[in-house]
Design an enzyme around this catalytic site. Structure first.
Site, mmCIF file in Angstrom:
data_model
loop_
_atom_site.group_PDB
_atom_site.id
_atom_site.type_symbol
_atom_site.label_atom_id
_atom_site.label_comp_id
_atom_site.label_asym_id
_atom_site.label_seq_id
_atom_site.Cartn_x
_atom_site.Cartn_y
_atom_site.Cartn_z
ATOM 1 N N ASP A 156 67.954 18.280 36.254
ATOM 2 C CA ASP A 156 66.826 19.210 36.250
ATOM 3 C C ASP A 156 67.284 20.663 36.185
ATOM 4 O OD1 ASP A 156 64.639 17.611 36.063
ATOM 5 O OD2 ASP A 156 64.238 17.481 38.203
ATOM 6 N N ASP A 194 59.571 9.683 47.820
ATOM 7 C CA ASP A 194 60.147 8.388 48.180
ATOM 8 C C ASP A 194 59.214 7.590 49.091
ATOM 9 O OD1 ASP A 194 60.575 10.357 50.046
ATOM 10 O OD2 ASP A 194 62.634 9.823 50.517
HETATM 11 O O1 LIG Z 1 63.212 19.140 41.096
HETATM 12 C C1 LIG Z 1 64.021 18.372 41.615
HETATM 13 C C2 LIG Z 1 64.362 18.442 42.972
HETATM 14 C C3 LIG Z 1 65.302 17.546 43.475
HETATM 15 N N1 LIG Z 1 65.896 16.632 42.668
HETATM 16 C C4 LIG Z 1 66.912 15.696 43.229
HETATM 17 O O2 LIG Z 1 66.424 15.045 44.374
HETATM 18 C C5 LIG Z 1 67.507 14.620 45.164
HETATM 19 C C6 LIG Z 1 67.234 14.888 46.620
HETATM 20 O O3 LIG Z 1 67.238 16.259 46.875
HETATM 21 P P1 LIG Z 1 67.957 16.921 48.158
HETATM 22 O O4 LIG Z 1 67.785 18.371 48.058
HETATM 23 O O5 LIG Z 1 69.298 16.359 48.329
HETATM 24 O O6 LIG Z 1 66.997 16.427 49.308
HETATM 25 P P2 LIG Z 1 67.284 15.524 50.607
HETATM 26 O O7 LIG Z 1 66.412 16.026 51.681
HETATM 27 O O8 LIG Z 1 68.711 15.375 50.912
HETATM 28 O O9 LIG Z 1 66.710 14.156 50.055
HETATM 29 C C7 LIG Z 1 66.013 13.177 50.789
HETATM 30 O O10 LIG Z 1 64.611 13.415 50.774
HETATM 31 C C8 LIG Z 1 64.017 13.466 49.479
HETATM 32 C C9 LIG Z 1 62.523 13.599 49.678
HETATM 33 O O11 LIG Z 1 62.201 14.752 50.350
HETATM 34 C C10 LIG Z 1 64.328 12.222 48.678
HETATM 35 O O12 LIG Z 1 63.871 12.414 47.374
HETATM 36 C C11 LIG Z 1 65.797 11.986 48.651
HETATM 37 O O13 LIG Z 1 66.120 10.826 47.931
HETATM 38 C C12 LIG Z 1 66.300 11.874 50.073
HETATM 39 O O14 LIG Z 1 67.701 11.632 50.085
HETATM 40 C C13 LIG Z 1 68.743 15.346 44.647
HETATM 41 O O15 LIG Z 1 69.561 14.434 43.959
HETATM 42 C C14 LIG Z 1 68.167 16.377 43.721
HETATM 43 O O16 LIG Z 1 69.023 16.671 42.665
HETATM 44 C C15 LIG Z 1 65.563 16.563 41.322
HETATM 45 O O17 LIG Z 1 66.093 15.743 40.596
HETATM 46 N N2 LIG Z 1 64.627 17.434 40.834
#
Ligand SMILES: O=c1ccn([C@@H]2O[C@H](COP(=O)(O)OP(=O)(O)O[C@H]3O[C@H](CO)[C@@H](O)[C@H](O)[C@H]3O)[C@@H](O)[C@H]2O)c(=O)[nH]1
Ligand SMILES: [Mn+2]
Length: 758
Positions: free
Chosen positions: A141, A470
């Protein structure tokens, strides 16, 4: 042997569910519940002798009791699952294993350094599963040439790395972790040949890192020079305004069964973005991945991981297949718990979720099954396409498919096959198929493709409308009557990085609480589904328990303000210390403390970790969760939209054993975010309250003072941030100013209630 026999119910199962007995927990569950009930009765009986503070305490405690009961219900019948991969290999020939499409999402080359994504991709490409059954799709993205370039370089390294891992049965297949462990070893002893090859791998990996670092170091302008050839597509792209870029980085071109040879497919996707089109963050990315993989490989199962969650156990796909191929019952999805590498000792930011996954995980495993956690999860394609457990025929007319899944005939065809369960078992059925489908893939990755379809709407694909896509997507699957499985192999399946520092940790908590509240106020609220659909009642309560995290901030905040309020107005919310009633108040607290200590000690965590989690729970409840409530209110009023703020991934703290490094990383940090205001206000008021103690007449007693002291100890990082911290360790002046003002307003509004002392 006919295929049906292999998975037949009569043969020994590929996985089993075992109920767990946590007797001490059950006893404490009951004890705490009874003590809470007696507290509420006591409060009620003495209500008329007391003022407003007593009433507020009663209402907060009623809320806490309600939360408590939801938690008890969630954890009441714990269970765990065991899988038997050895039985799978006895029963299913390698070439008959189903295909799996693996998705990796990344969004920002700065917050998520490409070397992290590269390691995740390498670990997936090297899993112990026939390569011709695997395809890896990376969604970017960030539309970053750097990420693309890194993946291209990584695929070259993978040609050495994957065979090396398989030859020596390497345990950890993410090179940065493999080479950071001091004693590098394979599963097969230490031959000199291995030593040599290992050295070579290390050297090659070093070169890969250098290339990526070099490219990272270059200024955007000097990148321009290299925007030729393969990178030309990235010239002049803006992150939020660009056409689709899909690149087949590696196509596994073996025509027939390729056994262990070669590499899985690797495809880079940066979906089209236009400012006028909402892109729905990660959920939107997942839907594009689903469609592109649908027209390219169309595997019946899909694994999705965040860019920082590398596969730590090479057998993961086999573990998941034990569940997904078992014929006794069809499970909706298989979720692996989230664990973290290089985790800071004693969990200073309370975000390693160990206790949560262990006990809440076991609890819901005993109901309808694990929540979908967004990463480390295997889905059935047909479930993501909206199928219910009952309508297993999956027959749809082409017209219907086009209406639901959008206007691509090729995609509709592939979806029709997926829904009927006729999907490719091999991902490379025809040579060059991937390249041939790039054009269609471009079409389905376009930002207007979804406009006249059901993508993101109930039942189809990853669900839109919540920053916790999720949980919402998993809820939809449970609502349709599917159950799910939490698979917990050893070694841990996936490892990711937990945010460190105040701002990153709290931002993540805020996003979660916001997303969960968004679900609560939507039509997809589990309380509705429990009556209208097939969500189980206690599963609904379990969902409710996490979804009201944001709401819970109100009683938490009120309760935390009570001691200071009482000292300011010279009133009380606790019985006097000499009043036996005080025991009724202390008893549930004491029992709860024993309960939580028990949970932490049973998971092998220290008292310090327990304390850090208790402390962070207060900080999170009153800060980020309160703000999540405000932002959802703003969304409802149409004032602003909620956004997915990507968490900063750390590359530094990952392999530091150094004590001083560790201490630095575990220190609480601040920034100008409003999330830090409530905590600062509370600290100010508690300190003022203690300062105001003027002899205990009929008003406040020692109880209120002790409460203020306890509160200050919960918020100790804020006390330090106010008085000793400098730079990022100090609370910014603007935040202090806002907090002072709020505290002053609070004091001025209530000081008049203070009776004039005689
Ligand atoms: O516009 C976006 C925003 C995020 N992501 C991806 O979403 C994932 C999760 O993002 P992160 O910032 O790491 O969030 P976390 O809080 O660590 O993620 C947890 O919480 C999210 C929901 O809030 C879930 O989507 C994730 O799978 C879960 O691991 C990453 O691989 C990002 O690259 C995208 O692909 N596009
Ligand atoms: Mn993450």
């Amino acid at each position: 042997m006919a295929k049906a026999d292999r998975y037949s119910p009569s043969s020994s199962p590929l996985y089993e569910r075992f109920p767990l007995k946590y007797t001490s927990h059950r006893i404490l569950d009951v004890v705490v519940s009874l003590l809470l009930a007696s507290l509420l009765i006591y409060r009620l009986l003495h209500l008329h002798h007391h003022g407003i503070a007593w009433l507020i305490a009663l209402s907060c405690e009623s809320w806490f009791a309600f939360f408590w009961l939801l938690a008890v219900s969630t954890k009441w019948t714990p269970a765990e699952f065991k899988t038997y991969p050895e039985r799978l290999s006895e029963r299913v020939e390698e070439r008959e294993l189903p295909a799996v499409d693996m998705f990796v999402t990344t969004a920002d080359p700065v917050l998520e350094p490409p070397i992290i994504t590269v390691n995740t991709v390498l670990s997936l490409m090297a899993v112990d599963y026939p390569v011709s059954k695997l395809a890896c799709y990376v969604s970017d993205d960030g539309c970053s040439p750097l990420t693309y370039y890194s993946l291209v370089e990584a695929s070259k390294f993978a040609r050495l790395w994957v065979p090396f891992c398989k030859k020596y049965n390497v345990h950890v297949r993410a090179p940065f972790r493999y080479f950071s462990v001091a004693e590098v070893s394979s599963g097969n002893g230490e031959s000199s040949e291995f030593r040599q090859e290992c050295e070579k791998m290390k050297e090659e990996y070093g070169k890969l890192c250098c290339k990526i670092e070099e490219a990272t170091g270059k200024q955007p302008s000097s990148w321009d020079v290299t925007y030729s050839g393969d990178l030309a597509a990235f010239a002049h792209v803006e992150r939020r305004n660009h056409p689709t870029i899909i690149k087949v980085i590696w196509e596994n071109k073996y025509d027939t069964w390729a056994g262990e040879e070669g590499l899985p497919h690797l495809v880079y996707i940066s979906r089209e973005k236009r400012p006028e089109h909402p892109h729905h963050y990660k959920a939107g990315a997942m839907n594009v991945l689903t469609r592109v993989s649908g027209v390219m490989t169309n595997a019946p199962f899909m694994l999705n991981v965040d860019c920082d969650m590398y596969a730590n156990n090479p057998l993961i796909v086999r573990y998941a297949m034990c569940v997904l191929l078992d014929a006794r019952r069809e499970e909706g999805f298989v979720q692996f718990p989230q664990s973290f590498y290089g985790a800071l000792k004693d969990d200073p930011f309370g975000n390693q979720l160990v206790v949560l996954f262990q006990f809440v995980g076991a609890g819901i495993s005993g109901i309808q099954g694990a929540f979908y956690g967004g990463t480390g999860c295997f889905h059935r394609r047909k479930v993501i396409y909206g199928l219910c457990p009952v309508d297993n025929t999956g027959e749809f007319s082409e017209k219907e498919l086009l209406r639901i899944f959008g206007t691509s005939i090729e995609f509709a065809e592939s979806a029709g096959l997926a829904l009927k369960g006729h999907t490719n078992s091999q991902t490379n059925t025809s040579r060059g198929r991937l390249l041939d489908s790039v054009e269609v893939a471009n079409q389905v990755a376009g930002c207007s493709y979804e406009s006249s379809s059901n993508w993101g709407k109930p039942n189809i694909g990853w669900q839109y409308g919540s920053t916790t896509e999720d949980v919402l997507t998993g809820l939809g699957i449970h609502t349709r009557g599917w159950s799910s499985v939490m698979c917990n192999p050893y070694p841990v399946a996936f490892l990711g990085c937990a945010p460190t520092g105040g701002p990153a940790s709290l931002t993540q908590q805020k996003r979660w609480a916001t997303g969960l509240l968004e679900i609560l106020i939507s039509g997809r609220n589990p309380l509705i589904s429990v009556f209208t659909a097939k969500l189980q009642f206690r599963q609904c309560l379990a969902y409710l328990w996490i979804m009201i995290w944001g709401l819970r901030s109100i009683p938490e905040l009120c309760y935390s303000l009570l001691p200071a309020y009482c000292l300011i107005t010279n009133s009380n919310f606790l019985p006097k210390l000499q009043d036996p009633g005080i025991y009724i108040v202390i008893a549930p607290l004491a029992a709860y403390t024993v309960y939580t200590l028990l949970e932490y000690s049973q998971t092998g965590l220290s008292i310090r970790a327990w304390w850090n989690n208790m402390r962070m729970a207060r900080i999170v409840a009153t800060g980020p969760r309160f703000l999540s409530l405000l932002s959802v209110i703003c969304k409802v009023l149409g004032l602003s939209e909620t956004v997915f703020e990507v968490t900063q991934k750390d590359t530094t703290s990952s392999s530091d054993d150094d004590q001083s490094q560790h201490d630095v990383a575990s220190r609480f940090t601040f920034d100008g975010s409003l999330m830090f205001v409530p905590g600062t206000v509370l600290v100010n008021l508690a300190a003022l309250g203690i300062g105001l103690v003027t002899g205990f007449g009929d008003g406040s007693g020692l109880g209120e003072v002790i409460s203020c002291v306890v509160l200050l100890s919960f918020f100790w990082p804020f006390v330090e941030g106010l008085f000793v911290g400098r730079g990022k360790y100090g609370i910014p002046l603007a935040t202090v100013g806002k907090s002072f003002t709020l505290a002053l307003v609070f004091v001025l509004s209530f000081i008049t209630r203070r009776p004039k002392s005689a």
